[in-house]
Enzyme design. Sequence first.
Site, PDB file in Angstrom:
ATOM      1  N   LYS A 152      -1.243  -1.155  -4.192  1.00  0.00           N
ATOM      2  CA  LYS A 152      -2.438   0.021  -3.854  1.00  0.00           C
ATOM      3  C   LYS A 152      -1.952   1.078  -3.992  1.00  0.00           C
ATOM      4  O   LYS A 152      -1.127   1.555  -2.794  1.00  0.00           O
ATOM      5  CB  LYS A 152      -3.206  -0.410  -2.547  1.00  0.00           C
ATOM      6  CG  LYS A 152      -4.495   0.436  -2.207  1.00  0.00           C
ATOM      7  CD  LYS A 152      -4.990   0.089  -1.124  1.00  0.00           C
ATOM      8  CE  LYS A 152      -6.173   0.989  -0.596  1.00  0.00           C
ATOM      9  NZ  LYS A 152      -6.749   0.706   0.731  1.00  0.00           N
ATOM     10  N   TYR A 165       0.894  -1.214   0.097  1.00  0.00           N
ATOM     11  CA  TYR A 165       0.061  -0.138  -0.244  1.00  0.00           C
ATOM     12  C   TYR A 165       0.884   1.221   0.086  1.00  0.00           C
ATOM     13  O   TYR A 165       1.581   1.581   0.985  1.00  0.00           O
ATOM     14  CB  TYR A 165      -0.758  -0.037   1.203  1.00  0.00           C
ATOM     15  CG  TYR A 165      -1.857   0.911   1.356  1.00  0.00           C
ATOM     16  CD1 TYR A 165      -2.332   1.945   0.450  1.00  0.00           C
ATOM     17  CD2 TYR A 165      -2.604   1.005   2.535  1.00  0.00           C
ATOM     18  CE1 TYR A 165      -3.396   3.034   0.590  1.00  0.00           C
ATOM     19  CE2 TYR A 165      -3.909   2.021   2.881  1.00  0.00           C
ATOM     20  CZ  TYR A 165      -4.120   2.842   1.987  1.00  0.00           C
ATOM     21  OH  TYR A 165      -5.056   3.778   2.173  1.00  0.00           O
TER      22      TYR A 165
END
Length: 293
Positions: A147, A123
């Site tokens: 992400k 992420y």
Amino acid sequence: MTPFDDDLEIEHEKIAENAQELYDEGIRTFLATANISEYHSLSASERVDVAETSVEALPSDACVLAGVGGSTHNAMELIEAYDRIDVDAMMIMPPDHTYLHEQGLLEYYRDLASVTESPLVPYVRGFDPSVDYLTSLTRVDGVVGIKYALKDPVKLGAAVEAGADDVVWVDGLAEPYAVSYWAEGAEGFSAGVSNFRPEIGLELFDALSEGDWERACELRNICLPFQNFRDETGQDNAIAGAISVSAVKKGLELAGLHGGNVREPIRTLQPEEERKAERLYNQLEDDIESLIN
């Protein structure tokens, strides 16, 4: 989301009910113990328990990703615990160190990958990495997706072009950025209002997949008022986005799902904010009815 009761204990049965309801609506990928799940307010054992609740509640064709973060040793232990409960993949939380080195961060991901066969999804948020770093990240063994939650579509496009072809890029800033990031190479997006009105996220995904940009923009625009509300500071506060989790939990409640309370340092919505959330939800409901139904 992680619903808490009045004593701020986790309501596992409500997590299961939410997951089952969203699955029935068509959602197949679930993020357990992520930022919006109040990851940092959960203990390590609570994270495992919350993820296990989702795994047990959902059919086998659902994909459950669980959040992982912290020191290398602690993150490895958490990954191994997730593997024991058959989590499908790990989302590696944004690094919370004050001082970062790109090569050190890449080594961190390699170390985490060494203890699992499960896919990893880093992420990227909270710092400004180079395109070279993002490109290298796509080539770390075990990384299957990224992400991307930076407000920089140009950097995303450059990284997608230079990175490995078999890594999936996901817009981590939800529906407002889905159209522009899709154009740069993203193949999915995280849920904002789709947490409680999943039909809008599913319709938006279909429109993007089909290249129907006009409809995609219309669907994106429906989400903007509530998403902009999530970015507000709330009362007696100067930090943007402070009511983001509380706002989504209110949306869940208004949609007949389970939001529950929040743990500190997040603050529950104040009465005026609750009224605004209700107005925006009603507007969202009307817009969905006219455009989708």
